[in-house]
Design a protein around this motif. Structure first.
Motif, mmCIF file in Angstrom:
data_model
loop_
_atom_site.group_PDB
_atom_site.id
_atom_site.type_symbol
_atom_site.label_atom_id
_atom_site.label_comp_id
_atom_site.label_asym_id
_atom_site.label_seq_id
_atom_site.Cartn_x
_atom_site.Cartn_y
_atom_site.Cartn_z
ATOM 1 N N TRP A 1 0.835 -1.213 0.000
ATOM 2 C CA TRP A 1 0.000 0.000 0.000
ATOM 3 C C TRP A 1 0.867 1.258 0.000
ATOM 4 O O TRP A 1 0.612 2.208 -0.735
ATOM 5 C CB TRP A 1 -0.915 -0.023 1.229
ATOM 6 C CG TRP A 1 -1.745 1.216 1.385
ATOM 7 C CD1 TRP A 1 -2.479 1.857 0.422
ATOM 8 C CD2 TRP A 1 -1.920 1.987 2.586
ATOM 9 N NE1 TRP A 1 -3.104 2.960 0.935
ATOM 10 C CE2 TRP A 1 -2.780 3.063 2.268
ATOM 11 C CE3 TRP A 1 -1.460 1.856 3.886
ATOM 12 C CZ2 TRP A 1 -3.170 4.007 3.219
ATOM 13 C CZ3 TRP A 1 -1.856 2.785 4.833
ATOM 14 C CH2 TRP A 1 -2.694 3.847 4.488
ATOM 15 N N LYS A 2 1.931 1.249 0.822
ATOM 16 C CA LYS A 2 2.821 2.407 0.877
ATOM 17 C C LYS A 2 3.561 2.602 -0.439
ATOM 18 O O LYS A 2 3.787 3.740 -0.885
ATOM 19 C CB LYS A 2 3.832 2.238 2.025
ATOM 20 C CG LYS A 2 3.244 2.498 3.401
ATOM 21 C CD LYS A 2 2.724 3.919 3.498
ATOM 22 C CE LYS A 2 2.095 4.241 4.827
ATOM 23 N NZ LYS A 2 1.527 5.610 4.853
ATOM 24 N N LEU A 3 3.926 1.497 -1.115
ATOM 25 C CA LEU A 3 4.585 1.592 -2.416
ATOM 26 C C LEU A 3 3.640 2.161 -3.465
ATOM 27 O O LEU A 3 4.013 3.046 -4.252
ATOM 28 C CB LEU A 3 5.072 0.194 -2.844
ATOM 29 C CG LEU A 3 5.774 0.105 -4.205
ATOM 30 C CD1 LEU A 3 7.043 0.959 -4.214
ATOM 31 C CD2 LEU A 3 6.093 -1.342 -4.541
ATOM 32 N N VAL A 4 2.406 1.688 -3.456
ATOM 33 C CA VAL A 4 1.383 2.195 -4.384
ATOM 34 C C VAL A 4 1.128 3.673 -4.142
ATOM 35 O O VAL A 4 0.972 4.464 -5.083
ATOM 36 C CB VAL A 4 0.082 1.367 -4.223
ATOM 37 C CG1 VAL A 4 -1.096 2.068 -4.894
ATOM 38 C CG2 VAL A 4 0.258 -0.036 -4.789
ATOM 39 N N GLU A 5 1.109 4.060 -2.857
ATOM 40 C CA GLU A 5 0.896 5.465 -2.499
ATOM 41 C C GLU A 5 2.043 6.334 -3.007
ATOM 42 O O GLU A 5 1.819 7.439 -3.530
ATOM 43 C CB GLU A 5 0.772 5.576 -0.977
ATOM 44 C CG GLU A 5 0.320 6.940 -0.489
ATOM 45 C CD GLU A 5 0.173 6.979 1.022
ATOM 46 O OE1 GLU A 5 -0.766 7.630 1.508
ATOM 47 O OE2 GLU A 5 0.990 6.354 1.727
ATOM 48 N N ALA A 6 3.283 5.845 -2.876
ATOM 49 C CA ALA A 6 4.463 6.593 -3.340
ATOM 50 C C ALA A 6 4.474 6.742 -4.859
ATOM 51 O O ALA A 6 4.908 7.761 -5.404
ATOM 52 C CB ALA A 6 5.735 5.904 -2.863
ATOM 53 N N ASP B 1 -4.488 2.781 -4.624
ATOM 54 C CA ASP B 1 -4.202 3.391 -3.323
ATOM 55 C C ASP B 1 -5.490 3.538 -2.516
ATOM 56 O O ASP B 1 -5.530 3.234 -1.315
ATOM 57 C CB ASP B 1 -3.539 4.752 -3.551
ATOM 58 C CG ASP B 1 -3.241 5.468 -2.234
ATOM 59 O OD1 ASP B 1 -3.139 4.782 -1.192
ATOM 60 O OD2 ASP B 1 -3.124 6.696 -2.245
ATOM 61 N N GLU B 2 -6.549 3.989 -3.169
ATOM 62 C CA GLU B 2 -7.839 4.171 -2.495
ATOM 63 C C GLU B 2 -8.401 2.836 -2.018
ATOM 64 O O GLU B 2 -8.890 2.721 -0.894
ATOM 65 C CB GLU B 2 -8.831 4.833 -3.466
ATOM 66 C CG GLU B 2 -10.212 5.102 -2.885
ATOM 67 C CD GLU B 2 -10.210 6.185 -1.813
ATOM 68 O OE1 GLU B 2 -11.156 6.205 -0.997
ATOM 69 O OE2 GLU B 2 -9.271 7.003 -1.780
ATOM 70 N N ILE B 3 -8.328 1.804 -2.866
ATOM 71 C CA ILE B 3 -8.872 0.483 -2.505
ATOM 72 C C ILE B 3 -8.117 -0.116 -1.323
ATOM 73 O O ILE B 3 -8.714 -0.569 -0.343
ATOM 74 C CB ILE B 3 -8.809 -0.470 -3.720
ATOM 75 C CG1 ILE B 3 -9.765 0.016 -4.817
ATOM 76 C CG2 ILE B 3 -9.171 -1.907 -3.306
ATOM 77 C CD1 ILE B 3 -9.608 -0.697 -6.135
ATOM 78 N N LEU B 4 -6.774 -0.098 -1.414
ATOM 79 C CA LEU B 4 -5.967 -0.663 -0.328
ATOM 80 C C LEU B 4 -6.109 0.127 0.963
ATOM 81 O O LEU B 4 -6.125 -0.441 2.061
ATOM 82 C CB LEU B 4 -4.496 -0.720 -0.750
ATOM 83 C CG LEU B 4 -4.132 -1.762 -1.818
ATOM 84 C CD1 LEU B 4 -2.685 -1.605 -2.242
ATOM 85 C CD2 LEU B 4 -4.388 -3.166 -1.309
ATOM 86 N N GLY B 5 -6.216 1.458 0.836
ATOM 87 C CA GLY B 5 -6.387 2.304 2.017
ATOM 88 C C GLY B 5 -7.671 1.986 2.758
ATOM 89 O O GLY B 5 -7.680 1.893 3.992
ATOM 90 N N GLN B 6 -8.769 1.808 1.997
ATOM 91 C CA GLN B 6 -10.054 1.466 2.621
ATOM 92 C C GLN B 6 -9.997 0.082 3.264
ATOM 93 O O GLN B 6 -10.514 -0.130 4.365
ATOM 94 C CB GLN B 6 -11.171 1.497 1.563
ATOM 95 C CG GLN B 6 -11.509 2.885 1.050
ATOM 96 C CD GLN B 6 -12.104 3.768 2.139
ATOM 97 O OE1 GLN B 6 -12.784 3.294 3.047
ATOM 98 N NE2 GLN B 6 -11.836 5.063 2.061
ATOM 99 N N PHE B 7 -9.344 -0.848 2.577
ATOM 100 C CA PHE B 7 -9.241 -2.217 3.078
ATOM 101 C C PHE B 7 -8.458 -2.249 4.398
ATOM 102 O O PHE B 7 -8.859 -2.900 5.353
ATOM 103 C CB PHE B 7 -8.539 -3.102 2.041
ATOM 104 C CG PHE B 7 -8.393 -4.536 2.467
ATOM 105 C CD1 PHE B 7 -9.454 -5.420 2.374
ATOM 106 C CD2 PHE B 7 -7.190 -4.995 2.986
ATOM 107 C CE1 PHE B 7 -9.318 -6.734 2.779
ATOM 108 C CE2 PHE B 7 -7.049 -6.313 3.396
ATOM 109 C CZ PHE B 7 -8.112 -7.189 3.285
#
Length: 262
Positions: A49-54, A61-67
């Motif tokens: 998630w942090k890699l996707v965010e970077a 990023d939105e999907i993983l953040g909610q999960f």
């Protein structure tokens, strides 16, 4: 200390050190259990998630953040036993829990009621008599808590500790011999209690439910447990989920005195 594009304060070093200690304690708590695999899976997902965010991949990023946000609640449910155990460890090792510090607080003591000294001689005598006759027994002795939840699963006794009473409870024709006995403040609070069984894979396959229950209750509380094997007559002692086997009378006496000497 300062670099061209970052500045490092002494608090940052402290932050890293505290996180390292926390992660190490968490690893020690979970190693050897199924929970460690779940934790590694969660950490892997968090790093992704942090890699996707970077990389600014907004949809993923939105999907993983909610999960992960919803997953915090799921984690509390999945790891409730581990969280309870961790908080017990923190509470037992904290400065305020130390006997010398607690004495200085005087009236601020958690329990103002005087606790009667444990009759360890009666417990030792009963254990070795049952060992000779190969009578199975599981005795849980608590110093800080009455273990009311676990005591409520059995038959209430509230009797003064004596070797005759313990041997009578665990006599094989007695309907109360199954399950565990809970002792607090030198009183047998309850017998035939249902105790949590540990799922620790390191427990040897030769040990049955009594030993697993002893590990389970001491993993989740500050109590200690004594087990008498029905098959071999061997006496074991358990604290913090760690078993000590084939105890002699002097060894058992020493362990009990160390735990319950006033």
């Amino acid at each position: 200390m300062s670099l061209a594009f970052i500045s490092i304060r002494w608090l940052d070093f402290l932050d890293i050190l505290l996180v390292a200690i926390l992660m190490y304690q968490l690893y020690n708590l979970l190693k050897g259990t199924v929970a460690i695999r779940i934790l590694l899976g969660i950490l892997s997902l968090y790093l992704i998630w942090k890699l996707v965010e970077a990389l600014k991949m907004e949809l993923l990023d939105e999907i993983l953040g909610q999960f992960i946000g919803v997953g915090v609640i799921a984690l509390i449910i999945v790891f409730q036993q581990e969280i309870r155990r961790f908080l017990l460890i923190v509470g037992n090792r904290s400065i305020l829990a130390q006997p010398r510090i607690r004495k200085k607080f005087g009236a601020w003591k958690w329990n103002d009621q005087k606790v009667e000294e444990l009759n360890s001689k009666a417990i030792i005598k009963a254990c070795f008599n049952m060992s000779k006759s190969k009578t199975g027994a599981l005795i849980v002795i608590s110093k800080d808590s009455e273990l009311k939840y676990h005591a409520s699963t059995g038959d209430q006794i509230d009797g003064i500790v004596s070797s005759n009473l313990l041997e009578t409870i665990f006599f094989k024709n007695n309907p109360m011999h199954d399950g565990g006995v809970i002792i607090h403040a030198n009183k047998i609070k309850a017998a035939r209690c249902i105790l949590p069984v540990s799922d620790n894979p390191k427990i040897h396959a030769s040990y049955g439910l009594r030993h697993r229950a002893a590990v389970g209750i001491t993993e989740n509380s500050t109590a200690v447990a004594i087990i008498v094997s029905e098959e071999t007559g061997e006496i074991s002692f358990c604290k913090n989920g760690n078993l000590k086997h084939k105890l002699e009378i002097d060894e058992l006496r020493s362990l009990l005195e160390r735990e319950f000497k006033n």
